[in-house]
Write a protein that holds these residues in place. Structure first.
Motif, short mmCIF file in Angstrom:
data_model
loop_
_atom_site.label_atom_id
_atom_site.label_comp_id
_atom_site.label_asym_id
_atom_site.label_seq_id
_atom_site.Cartn_x
_atom_site.Cartn_y
_atom_site.Cartn_z
N THR A 54 38.45 -62.76 -86.69
CA THR A 54 37.90 -62.95 -85.35
C THR A 54 36.39 -62.76 -85.49
OG1 THR A 54 39.89 -62.10 -84.30
CG2 THR A 54 37.87 -62.05 -83.00
N GLN A 55 35.61 -63.57 -84.77
CA GLN A 55 34.14 -63.48 -84.86
C GLN A 55 33.54 -63.52 -83.47
OE1 GLN A 55 32.41 -66.51 -87.37
NE2 GLN A 55 30.38 -66.28 -86.44
N VAL A 56 32.56 -62.64 -83.24
CA VAL A 56 31.71 -62.73 -82.06
C VAL A 56 30.27 -62.73 -82.57
CG1 VAL A 56 33.27 -61.71 -80.36
CG2 VAL A 56 31.76 -60.24 -81.67
N TYR A 81 28.74 -66.17 -78.55
CA TYR A 81 29.99 -66.94 -78.59
C TYR A 81 31.09 -66.15 -79.29
CZ TYR A 81 28.28 -68.37 -83.24
OH TYR A 81 27.80 -68.40 -84.53
N TYR A 82 32.31 -66.59 -79.05
CA TYR A 82 33.52 -65.99 -79.62
C TYR A 82 34.26 -67.07 -80.39
CZ TYR A 82 38.38 -64.42 -79.72
OH TYR A 82 39.64 -64.09 -80.13
#
Length: 116
Positions: A54-56, A81-82
């Motif tokens: 998962t990236q933010v 962004y996510y």
């Protein structure tokens, strides 16, 4: 337990040159999270890719054309962004800038082999 240093001092963290106008600094990390700074020159391309993390991301500076899945947006300083796991994403840097990425779990592929 995997863990980076408790404190990260900007002048002491080496920049990894990824080529094509992109450099990366890995900040704090543990098994479940990692913070990374990525510096882009104008015209640099973060190629479309996907990963299980998962990236933010927070846009510290610059202007980018960001693609996530089938959506494209122009993002700038103060935006973010996510990216869900396995979602195709990438960017084109329109004005030089810096992205601050957070990954969960940590990106084992970003650490030197000796750190794992």
């Amino acid at each position: 337990m995997l863990q980076g240093a408790l404190f990260q001092m900007d002048g002491e963290i080496p920049w990894e040159d990824l080529g094509n106008g992109i450099k990366r600094q890995c900040y704090g990390y543990g098994e479940n999270v990692m913070l990374v700074k990525v510096k882009f020159e104008a015209g640099a391309v973060g190629q479309l890719h996907e990963h299980y993390h998962t990236q933010v991301t927070y846009v510290e500076s610059g202007i980018f054309e960001m693609t996530i899945g089938k959506e494209k947006k122009i993002i700038k300083k103060g935006d973010g962004y996510y990216v869900p796991p396995h979602e195709i994403h990438g960017c084109v840097c329109l004005e030089p800038g810096m992205l601050i990425d957070v990954f969960s779990p940590y990106r084992e592929d970003f650490l030197p082999t000796s750190s794992i």
